[in-house]
Write a protein that holds these residues in place. Structure first.
Motif, mmCIF file in Angstrom:
data_model
loop_
_atom_site.group_PDB
_atom_site.id
_atom_site.type_symbol
_atom_site.label_atom_id
_atom_site.label_comp_id
_atom_site.label_asym_id
_atom_site.label_seq_id
_atom_site.Cartn_x
_atom_site.Cartn_y
_atom_site.Cartn_z
ATOM 1 N N ASN A 144 18.672 71.989 16.436
ATOM 2 C CA ASN A 144 17.570 72.162 15.495
ATOM 3 C C ASN A 144 16.875 70.842 15.180
ATOM 4 N N PHE A 145 17.627 69.758 15.132
ATOM 5 C CA PHE A 145 17.086 68.409 14.956
ATOM 6 C C PHE A 145 16.242 68.278 13.687
ATOM 7 N N ASP A 146 16.613 68.972 12.613
ATOM 8 C CA ASP A 146 15.860 68.836 11.379
ATOM 9 C C ASP A 146 16.080 67.447 10.796
ATOM 10 N N GLY A 147 14.989 66.757 10.532
ATOM 11 C CA GLY A 147 15.054 65.391 10.019
ATOM 12 C C GLY A 147 14.960 64.341 11.098
ATOM 13 N N LEU A 148 15.337 64.700 12.328
ATOM 14 C CA LEU A 148 15.385 63.741 13.436
ATOM 15 C C LEU A 148 15.997 62.424 12.956
ATOM 16 N N HIS A 149 17.241 62.528 12.461
ATOM 17 C CA HIS A 149 17.917 61.395 11.842
ATOM 18 C C HIS A 149 18.555 60.479 12.885
ATOM 19 N N CYS A 150 19.253 59.456 12.410
ATOM 20 C CA CYS A 150 19.813 58.441 13.306
ATOM 21 C C CYS A 150 20.822 59.026 14.292
ATOM 22 N N GLY A 151 21.586 60.033 13.858
ATOM 23 C CA GLY A 151 22.518 60.678 14.779
ATOM 24 C C GLY A 151 21.788 61.395 15.902
ATOM 25 N N HIS A 152 20.728 62.121 15.562
ATOM 26 C CA HIS A 152 19.916 62.774 16.590
ATOM 27 C C HIS A 152 19.342 61.750 17.566
ATOM 28 N N ARG A 153 18.852 60.658 17.017
ATOM 29 C CA ARG A 153 18.197 59.658 17.865
ATOM 30 C C ARG A 153 19.172 58.983 18.821
ATOM 31 N N THR A 154 20.426 58.861 18.390
ATOM 32 C CA THR A 154 21.438 58.302 19.292
ATOM 33 C C THR A 154 21.582 59.162 20.538
ATOM 34 N N VAL A 155 21.650 60.473 20.340
ATOM 35 C CA VAL A 155 21.783 61.398 21.467
ATOM 36 C C VAL A 155 20.521 61.378 22.325
ATOM 37 N N ILE A 156 19.358 61.435 21.688
ATOM 38 C CA ILE A 156 18.100 61.476 22.441
ATOM 39 C C ILE A 156 17.910 60.196 23.251
ATOM 40 N N THR A 157 18.263 59.055 22.684
ATOM 41 C CA THR A 157 18.146 57.793 23.412
ATOM 42 C C THR A 157 18.982 57.815 24.687
ATOM 43 N N GLU A 158 20.196 58.373 24.590
ATOM 44 C CA GLU A 158 21.052 58.464 25.778
ATOM 45 C C GLU A 158 20.486 59.454 26.788
ATOM 46 N N VAL A 159 19.935 60.564 26.317
ATOM 47 C CA VAL A 159 19.323 61.545 27.216
ATOM 48 C C VAL A 159 18.188 60.900 28.003
ATOM 49 N N VAL A 160 17.327 60.155 27.312
ATOM 50 C CA VAL A 160 16.204 59.500 27.989
ATOM 51 C C VAL A 160 16.707 58.459 28.984
ATOM 52 N N ALA A 161 17.708 57.661 28.591
ATOM 53 C CA ALA A 161 18.249 56.634 29.489
ATOM 54 C C ALA A 161 18.860 57.256 30.733
ATOM 55 N N ARG A 162 19.629 58.331 30.555
ATOM 56 C CA ARG A 162 20.252 59.006 31.705
ATOM 57 C C ARG A 162 19.196 59.628 32.626
ATOM 58 N N ALA A 163 18.142 60.170 32.030
ATOM 59 C CA ALA A 163 17.079 60.762 32.841
ATOM 60 C C ALA A 163 16.389 59.706 33.695
ATOM 61 N N ARG A 164 16.150 58.539 33.117
ATOM 62 C CA ARG A 164 15.504 57.473 33.896
ATOM 63 C C ARG A 164 16.422 57.013 35.029
ATOM 64 N N LYS A 165 17.713 56.927 34.721
ATOM 65 C CA LYS A 165 18.668 56.462 35.730
ATOM 66 C C LYS A 165 18.796 57.449 36.889
ATOM 67 N N LYS A 166 18.727 58.740 36.578
ATOM 68 C CA LYS A 166 18.953 59.764 37.601
ATOM 69 C C LYS A 166 17.645 60.342 38.161
ATOM 70 N N ASN A 167 16.503 59.726 37.800
ATOM 71 C CA ASN A 167 15.204 60.218 38.252
ATOM 72 C C ASN A 167 15.033 61.703 37.893
ATOM 73 N N ALA A 168 15.361 62.011 36.654
ATOM 74 C CA ALA A 168 15.296 63.393 36.166
ATOM 75 C C ALA A 168 14.373 63.463 34.958
ATOM 76 N N LYS A 169 14.166 64.659 34.451
ATOM 77 C CA LYS A 169 13.351 64.871 33.263
ATOM 78 C C LYS A 169 14.235 64.880 32.019
ATOM 79 N N ALA A 170 13.771 64.196 30.976
ATOM 80 C CA ALA A 170 14.472 64.214 29.686
ATOM 81 C C ALA A 170 13.829 65.285 28.825
ATOM 82 N N ILE A 171 14.611 66.312 28.456
ATOM 83 C CA ILE A 171 14.041 67.425 27.707
ATOM 84 C C ILE A 171 14.922 67.808 26.523
#
Length: 327
Positions: free
Chosen positions: A23-50
């Motif tokens: 749900n990501f209500d608030g988009l708080h620091c915990g959410h951002r930690t996960v999203i940052t890793e998702v984006v980093a992994r997507a760039r590393k694997k030439n994939a889409k971060a969604i």
């Protein structure tokens, strides 16, 4: 960042993808930690971060008798997500029918067949599927059959508190704006418009503005140090201010309002559709019934003076060598 508002809008060739769901209500620091890793992994694997989220919030569909007040309504959440580096957000319409989707069907239909997920990243308390039937162990097991791996994140803690949307709602409801800012990673703010029937015209010349009725989360009743942005884009004007949230008991019959006194005010273009963004920094005091309007006026003068001192201190700290501005 692309926003898909249904599974049907996702292109057939989308992916491979690195996914996070919630749900990501608030988009708080915990959410951002996960999203940052998702984006980093997507760039590393030439994939889409969604990011996959639900609209409306499931609590509003499953428990309508207990209306949930959101920290970040959908438009605000999407605005914040646009700055995270995600390639896309998938908004799944949440209905009673959708709530009966099993965990297996969700994994096969959404993660495997639509998003072609290679990895799914979630907090260790993540649950999904009909009746919250499945947890992270279930996700790992289902992922083995659907071609993705599950990555688990421990809850983020700050001090002795676990960062969560529910905890942030609590501290905002208590008026603790410092704790909310700490967990959100930014000051708490609400978007609204001017209240109707207040005589707003082309050129507004009174140094107080009332917000229109707001259906989502507001801080506890009381007086706050605030910023108020009037308008958007390059033409926006931001005023420092002191804001009262409450029922104005001094004047007899309760009349709830969010009213801001604008410091260093000058006339501005304003009408009932002008976008406003109010940012809350500090609670000065609780709401109180004063013996007379004159006593209230004197107290407002003290509130304004305290707000002035707060802003003066913020500016002084921002000018200090090596200082990091706290917002």
């Amino acid at each position: 960042m692309i926003v898909f508002r249904s599974l049907a809008e996702v292109p057939a060739d989308f992916g491979p993808s690195i996914v996070t769901i919630g749900n990501f209500d608030g988009l708080h620091c915990g959410h951002r930690t996960v999203i940052t890793e998702v984006v980093a992994r997507a760039r590393k694997k030439n994939a889409k971060a969604i990011l996959v989220t639900l609209d409306p919030h499931p609590a509003r569909v499953l428990r309508p008798e207990f209306p949930l007040r959101l920290i970040t309504p959908l438009d605000v959440k999407l605005e914040l997500l646009a700055d995270t580096g995600l390639d896309a957000v998938l908004l799944l319409p949440f209905t009673q029918e959708f709530s009966r989707t099993t965990a297996r069907t969700f994994c096969e239909t959404v993660l495997r067949d639509t998003l072609h997920a290679a990895e799914v990243h979630e907090g260790e308390n993540f649950r999904f599927g009909y009746g919250a039937e499945a947890d992270m162990h279930s996700l790992e097991s289902l992922g083995n059959g659907c071609g993705f791996t599950a990555h688990i994140f421990a809850p983020l803690t700050m001090g002795r508190q676990t960062v969560s949307s529910s905890r942030i709602r609590t501290v905002i409801g208590e008026g603790n704006m410092s704790a909310a800012r700490h967990m959100l990673g930014r000051p708490f703010a609400v978007d609204s418009t001017p209240a109707r029937g207040r005589g707003y015209g082309t050129q507004y010349a009174v140094p107080t503005i009332n917000l229109a009725p707001y259906a989502d989360l507001l801080p506890a009743n009381g007086v706050y140090v605030t910023d108020l942005r009037v308008g958007t884009g390059a033409s926006a004007i931001t005023f420092e201010g002191a804001t009262n949230i409450g029922n104005r008991p001094t004047f007899g019959e309760d009349s709830f309002a969010v009213e801001t006194y604008l410091l260093r005010f000058h006339p501005i273009p304003l009408d009932e559709q002008t976008p406003l963004r109010m940012t809350f920094h500090k609670r000065l005091r609780e709401e109180k019934k004063w013996p007379s309007p004159e006593a209230l006026k004197a107290q407002i003068g003290q509130d304004v003076a305290r707000a002035e001192r707060w802003f003066h201190l913020r500016k002084a700290l921002a000018r200090a060598p090596g200082a990091t501005r706290s917002r």
